[in-house]
Design a protein around this motif. Structure first.
Motif, PDB file in Angstrom:
ATOM      1  N   THR A  20      55.226  22.275 -17.926  1.00  0.00           N
ATOM      2  CA  THR A  20      54.795  23.615 -18.298  1.00  0.00           C
ATOM      3  C   THR A  20      53.289  23.692 -18.162  1.00  0.00           C
ATOM      4  O   THR A  20      52.560  22.958 -18.820  1.00  0.00           O
ATOM      5  CB  THR A  20      55.226  23.924 -19.742  1.00  0.00           C
ATOM      6  N   GLU A  22      49.818  25.481 -18.749  1.00  0.00           N
ATOM      7  CA  GLU A  22      49.245  26.397 -19.722  1.00  0.00           C
ATOM      8  C   GLU A  22      47.816  26.700 -19.322  1.00  0.00           C
ATOM      9  O   GLU A  22      47.008  25.786 -19.137  1.00  0.00           O
ATOM     10  CB  GLU A  22      49.279  25.738 -21.104  1.00  0.00           C
ATOM     11  N   SER A  23      47.487  27.976 -19.184  1.00  0.00           N
ATOM     12  CA  SER A  23      46.149  28.379 -18.767  1.00  0.00           C
ATOM     13  C   SER A  23      45.094  27.854 -19.741  1.00  0.00           C
ATOM     14  O   SER A  23      45.269  27.929 -20.952  1.00  0.00           O
ATOM     15  CB  SER A  23      46.058  29.900 -18.685  1.00  0.00           C
ATOM     16  N   ARG A  25      44.178  24.750 -20.139  1.00  0.00           N
ATOM     17  CA  ARG A  25      44.422  23.373 -20.559  1.00  0.00           C
ATOM     18  C   ARG A  25      44.609  22.516 -19.319  1.00  0.00           C
ATOM     19  O   ARG A  25      45.468  22.797 -18.491  1.00  0.00           O
ATOM     20  CB  ARG A  25      45.677  23.310 -21.418  1.00  0.00           C
ATOM     21  N   ALA A  56      48.099  28.375 -13.282  1.00  0.00           N
ATOM     22  CA  ALA A  56      47.411  28.349 -14.576  1.00  0.00           C
ATOM     23  C   ALA A  56      46.065  27.653 -14.424  1.00  0.00           C
ATOM     24  O   ALA A  56      45.969  26.595 -13.788  1.00  0.00           O
ATOM     25  CB  ALA A  56      48.257  27.627 -15.618  1.00  0.00           C
TER      26      ALA A  56
END
Length: 153
Positions: A20, A22-23, A25, A56
């Motif tokens: 996954t 995550e923008s 990170r 992301a």
């Protein structure tokens, strides 16, 4: 006991969670694969299998440039994503088959050329949000061109 069980559950779920993006990170673990296939259209111009990608900010990706057709230096393709490469942390460059060339400039590369069927790929972290153009041309004079884009959110 409960804190140990929770920590064990997070540890075991780690590989699933790593996929996954995550923008904001910076990603870890295996990169997420992105594929763009380049072929010739009916008019001889390059055709992209996908012309837009949304990523992301800080995620970890492996961009796979796939040239499935038999090509030569006269019929091959030239790929550039200059602005993306200027705003990304490049991790690994690789060539799956022969006759795919990386043109190095400083600590980055500026282009990939497909002179035969094969796949070239690079893994990277996009480090700045923005919209970055993808440019692909053939080797004709004047070249036939096609454009795509990568959106980093």
């Amino acid at each position: 006991m409960k804190p140990i069980a929770a920590a064990l559950a997070l540890f075991l779920a780690g590989p699933a969670l790593a996929q996954t993006q995550e923008s904001g990170r910076v990603g870890s673990g295996a990169p997420e694969d992105i594929f763009m296939e380049v072929t010739h259209g009916d008019d001889g111009a390059p055709v992209l299998s996908q012309d837009e990608f949304t990523l992301a900010h800080g995620g970890y990706y492996r961009f796979n440039l796939v040239c499935p057709e038999e090509l030569t230096s006269e019929t091959g393709f030239h790929f550039e994503a200059t602005e993306l490469l200027e705003n990304a942390h490049i991790r690994v460059l690789s060539v799956a088959e022969t006759d795919l060339e990386f043109y190095m400039q400083g600590l980055s590369f500026r282009a990939i050329e497909c002179d035969d069927a094969g796949t070239a790929r690079f893994s990277f972290h996009p480090m700045r949000k923005g919209v970055y153009p993808i440019y692909v041309r053939d080797q004709s004079i004047p070249p036939k061109e096609v454009f795509g884009r990568i959106i980093v959110e």
